[in-house]
Design a protein around this motif. Structure first.
Motif, short mmCIF file in Angstrom:
data_model
loop_
_atom_site.label_atom_id
_atom_site.label_comp_id
_atom_site.label_asym_id
_atom_site.label_seq_id
_atom_site.Cartn_x
_atom_site.Cartn_y
_atom_site.Cartn_z
N ILE A 6 27.11 21.84 -31.81
CA ILE A 6 26.61 23.18 -31.49
C ILE A 6 25.09 23.10 -31.37
N ASP A 7 24.60 23.42 -30.18
CA ASP A 7 23.16 23.41 -29.91
C ASP A 7 22.83 24.70 -29.17
N ASP A 8 22.21 25.64 -29.85
CA ASP A 8 21.90 26.93 -29.23
C ASP A 8 20.46 27.01 -28.73
N GLU A 9 19.90 25.87 -28.38
CA GLU A 9 18.57 25.84 -27.76
C GLU A 9 18.67 26.41 -26.35
N PRO A 10 17.71 27.24 -25.93
CA PRO A 10 17.78 27.80 -24.57
C PRO A 10 17.15 26.89 -23.51
N PHE A 11 16.58 25.77 -23.94
CA PHE A 11 15.87 24.89 -23.00
C PHE A 11 16.15 23.44 -23.34
N ASP A 12 15.83 22.56 -22.41
CA ASP A 12 15.97 21.13 -22.66
C ASP A 12 14.85 20.69 -23.58
N SER A 13 15.19 19.96 -24.60
CA SER A 13 14.20 19.51 -25.58
C SER A 13 14.64 18.17 -26.14
N GLY A 14 13.82 17.58 -26.98
CA GLY A 14 14.20 16.34 -27.65
C GLY A 14 15.43 16.55 -28.51
N LEU A 15 15.49 17.68 -29.18
CA LEU A 15 16.66 18.02 -29.99
C LEU A 15 17.91 18.08 -29.13
N THR A 16 17.80 18.71 -27.98
CA THR A 16 18.93 18.82 -27.06
C THR A 16 19.35 17.45 -26.54
N GLN A 17 18.38 16.62 -26.21
CA GLN A 17 18.71 15.28 -25.71
C GLN A 17 19.46 14.48 -26.78
N TYR A 18 19.04 14.60 -28.03
CA TYR A 18 19.77 13.93 -29.11
C TYR A 18 21.20 14.45 -29.20
N ALA A 19 21.37 15.77 -29.18
CA ALA A 19 22.70 16.37 -29.28
C ALA A 19 23.60 15.90 -28.13
N LEU A 20 23.08 15.90 -26.92
CA LEU A 20 23.86 15.47 -25.76
C LEU A 20 24.23 13.99 -25.85
N ARG A 21 23.29 13.17 -26.27
CA ARG A 21 23.57 11.73 -26.39
C ARG A 21 24.56 11.44 -27.50
N ALA A 22 24.45 12.16 -28.60
CA ALA A 22 25.41 11.97 -29.70
C ALA A 22 26.82 12.38 -29.24
N ALA A 23 26.92 13.54 -28.60
CA ALA A 23 28.23 14.00 -28.13
C ALA A 23 28.81 13.05 -27.08
N SER A 24 27.99 12.60 -26.15
CA SER A 24 28.45 11.68 -25.11
C SER A 24 28.82 10.33 -25.69
N GLY A 25 28.05 9.86 -26.66
CA GLY A 25 28.34 8.58 -27.30
C GLY A 25 29.67 8.61 -28.02
N LEU A 26 29.96 9.70 -28.71
CA LEU A 26 31.26 9.81 -29.38
C LEU A 26 32.39 9.84 -28.37
N ALA A 27 32.20 10.58 -27.28
CA ALA A 27 33.23 10.65 -26.24
C ALA A 27 33.47 9.26 -25.63
#
Length: 110
Positions: A6-27
């Motif tokens: 769950i990432d409720d950031e409204p913009f692309d950020s370092g935090l968002t990139q980490y969340a996306l990479r973690a989710a993609s890595g698990l997948a």
């Protein structure tokens, strides 16, 4: 394992990139990995483009029935919150549905 990030950031950020990479890595390693975030915001669109299962919301506390249905359908083992407000939401939802909650935090302050 079944994991909702769950990432409720409204913009692309370092935090968002980490969340996306973690989710993609698990997948990529065979886990069912979903990404929940603000509808129409760049992070959710990036998650869709990455092929992740997504759920968008605008005001999560006003959309609790839809989020509960999403949890019931996905049946996560783990909710990973990437912001403080996502942590509150995950604790509220996960605790009532039996999913464990993990809060990740990235901060550059000393």
């Amino acid at each position: 394992m079944r994991v909702v990030h769950i990432d409720d950031e409204p913009f692309d950020s370092g935090l968002t990139q980490y969340a996306l990479r973690a989710a993609s890595g698990l997948a990529a390693r065979g886990h069912a990995s979903a990404f929940w975030g603000l509808a129409g915001a760049p992070p959710l669109e990036a998650a869709r483009a990455a092929g992740l299962d997504t759920l968008g919301f605008r005001q999560p506390w006003l959309e609790l029935p839809a989020l509960r249905r999403g949890l019931a359908a996905f049946r996560p083992d783990l909710l990973v919150a990437h912001t403080g407000s996502a942590h509150t939401l995950a604790a509220f939802l996960g605790g009532r549905r039996g999913a464990a909650v993990v809060r990740t935090r990235g901060d550059s302050r000393p």
